[in-house]
Enzyme design. Structure first.
Site, PDB file in Angstrom:
ATOM      1  N   ARG A  19     -31.167 -32.059 -18.785  1.00 17.71           N
ATOM      2  CA  ARG A  19     -31.871 -31.226 -19.755  1.00 17.71           C
ATOM      3  C   ARG A  19     -32.767 -32.090 -20.628  1.00 17.71           C
ATOM      4  NH1 ARG A  19     -28.059 -29.628 -23.087  1.00 17.71           N
ATOM      5  NH2 ARG A  19     -28.729 -30.951 -24.802  1.00 17.71           N
TER       6      ARG A  19
ATOM      7  N   TYR B  60     -53.159 -13.257 -23.727  1.00 20.58           N
ATOM      8  CA  TYR B  60     -52.210 -12.801 -22.724  1.00 20.58           C
ATOM      9  C   TYR B  60     -51.184 -11.866 -23.371  1.00 20.58           C
ATOM     10  CZ  TYR B  60     -47.952 -13.289 -19.871  1.00 20.58           C
ATOM     11  OH  TYR B  60     -46.808 -13.054 -19.159  1.00 20.58           O
TER      12      TYR B  60
ATOM     13  N   ASP C 253     -54.929 -22.522 -25.174  1.00 16.61           N
ATOM     14  CA  ASP C 253     -54.329 -22.144 -23.898  1.00 16.61           C
ATOM     15  C   ASP C 253     -55.405 -22.299 -22.826  1.00 16.61           C
ATOM     16  OD1 ASP C 253     -53.274 -20.882 -21.643  1.00 16.61           O
ATOM     17  OD2 ASP C 253     -52.210 -19.376 -22.808  1.00 16.61           O
TER      18      ASP C 253
ATOM     19  N   LYS D 166     -49.631 -20.889 -12.827  1.00 16.79           N
ATOM     20  CA  LYS D 166     -50.928 -20.456 -12.340  1.00 16.79           C
ATOM     21  C   LYS D 166     -51.644 -21.589 -11.587  1.00 16.79           C
ATOM     22  CE  LYS D 166     -49.899 -16.712 -14.727  1.00 16.79           C
ATOM     23  NZ  LYS D 166     -48.838 -17.058 -15.658  1.00 16.79           N
TER      24      LYS D 166
END
Length: 435
Positions: free
Chosen positions: A81, A133, A204, A229
């Site tokens: 982690r 978004y 972004d 993406k």
């Protein structure tokens, strides 16, 4: 005793990053790349395995790592982690492509957004472009607000920024291009004003990818991606990433990355790193295809408007020429079709190559209706105020042959307009008026 996580305030970070006048001091930039983008994409973060000589790094699935004594791990890793070899390699590659000193990977683009917003103290204020978004809008209005961070939206942030800044404003959030209307923001203009007030700027960059645009070069402090993406590019990984130059941001966001634990798996990092190696080839082809499709739609009598910064008639063309590699428009576009929502829906059902699905940036071309899909959670009046009408269709152009994509959208447009007239009772099957 250290304070609990929820009491940690970003105010010390703010003091470190600001000068005596309250303005942002630009942190040292990453060294100028020695190699061009394609070479970096293939080789950044790619280290041959020292024990076997494997050119492609092996997949490190172990969650924990052996220690020679208490508190003395064999190498640099203790628990996956906190860090993992595959994640480190991927983060190094993203940093190189975004001209950043550092990058962090997260379990999704939304997790990236959440972690950055979580770094703000309760009572902080954020200014965001309106056209974002749907998931980002949801987080800003439903989650960030719940932990005391208020977000104000602006449809014209370059014009409004000075008047919207408050004493408690800590962050400005930009999508350029925006989702789904492809609006552009002059990042340098916004960053100049923001930094005078000691405010950080986040961009972004998902819609373009690092190949087309590098926001840090234009004054942004943090660039974020939905790695799902373009960076991964094969529609088989959900991930996010943030890149930046500030040592203080690295310390703060790395702490939250580990404390919150929204980290990607080693396998996802390995896959995304593999996808990243062909980013320049895919992004270039997608942009070429989107340009051809946008021009064909622009010439169609059945289209009301086309949103694409690669078109000469785009109101944002001058910004694309300034901020994008070779003035490229990217692989995303949207358009309004005559015939209303019915025509938009039918269009997406009549395409033969474009797949009706959410998401974007993969090798395959996709289409969707934002008002009923990705942006359905935004109230209609707010959607329409930023140009997201019921007749708007969003396209993600993949890497197929451009001639086939153009042919596909034109045949689907023709069928959607005719079918929508029938659906709306304009004609029966014999062409007789039923209105």
């Amino acid at each position: 005793m250290a304070p609990p996580v929820e009491q940690i305030s970003p105010s010390p970070l703010r003091r470190i990053l600001t000068n005596e006048d309250g303005g942002i001091e630009t942190p040292p930039r990453a060294p100028s790349p020695v190699y061009n983008f394609g070479t970096l994409a293939v080789h950044a973060g790619a280290h041959p395995d020292p024990s076997t000589g494997a050119v492609i790094a092996p997949l490190s699935l172990s969650t924990t790592f052996a220690q020679t004594a208490v508190g003395k791990p064999v190498g640099q890793y203790e628990y996956s982690r906190s860090s993992n070899p595959n994640r480190d390699n991927f983060e190094e590659a993203v940093a190189a492509l975004e001209h950043a000193r550092y990058a962090l990977a997260f379990s999704s683009g939304s997790a990236t957004t959440a972690t950055i917003l979580q770094s703000l103290a309760s009572g902080s204020h954020v200014i965001s472009v309106s056209d974002v978004y749907g998931g980002t809008h949801r987080y800003f209005t439903k989650v960030a607000l719940a932990h005391g961070v208020k977000v104000t939206f602006s449809p014209s942030i370059e014009l409004d920024i000075e008047s919207m800044i408050r004493p408690e404003t800590k962050l400005i959030w930009i999508e350029s291009p925006s989702n789904p209307t492809l609006s552009l923001v002059d990042i340098r203009n916004v960053a100049t004003v923001a930094h005078q007030h000691g405010i950080l700027v986040v961009v972004d960059n998902t819609f373009l990818s690092p190949y087309v645009q590098n926001p840090l070069d234009h004054g942004a402090d943090i660039v974020v991606h939905s790695v799902t993406k373009y960076i991964n590019g094969h529609s088989d990984v959900v991930m996010g990433a943030a890149a930046f130059n500030s040592e203080e941001l690295k310390e703060r966001l790395t702490f939250l990355q580990n404390a919150i634990g929204a980290v990607p798996s080693a396998f996802d990092c390995w896959l995304a790193h593999r996808g990243l190696k062909t980013l320049h080839l895919r992004a270039r082809e997608a942009s070429k295809n989107a340009t051809a499709v946008a021009k064909a739609l622009e010439a169609s009598p059945n289209v009301i408007a086309v949103n694409y910064p690669g078109l000469d008639k785009s109101p944002y063309r001058h910004i694309a020429l300034k901020q994008h590699r070779d003035g490229m428009g990217g692989g995303m576009l949207s358009f309004r079709v005559k015939g209303g929502h019915a025509a938009a829906e039918i269009f997406c059902q009549r395409t033969k190559i474009f797949v009706l699905a959410e998401s974007l940036g993969g090798v395959e071309s996709l289409c969707e209706v934002p008002s009923a899909m990705t942006h359905s959670g935004i109230p209609k009046d707010q959607r329409e105020a930023i140009g997201v009408f019921d007749d708007l269709v969003r396209l993600s152009c993949g890497v197929e042959d451009s001639a086939d994509l153009v042919k596909d959208v034109l045949q689907a447009i023709e069928k959607s307009v005719v079918a929508s007239k029938v659906t709306n009772g304009v004609k029966d099957t014999n062409g007789t008026s039923q209105a």
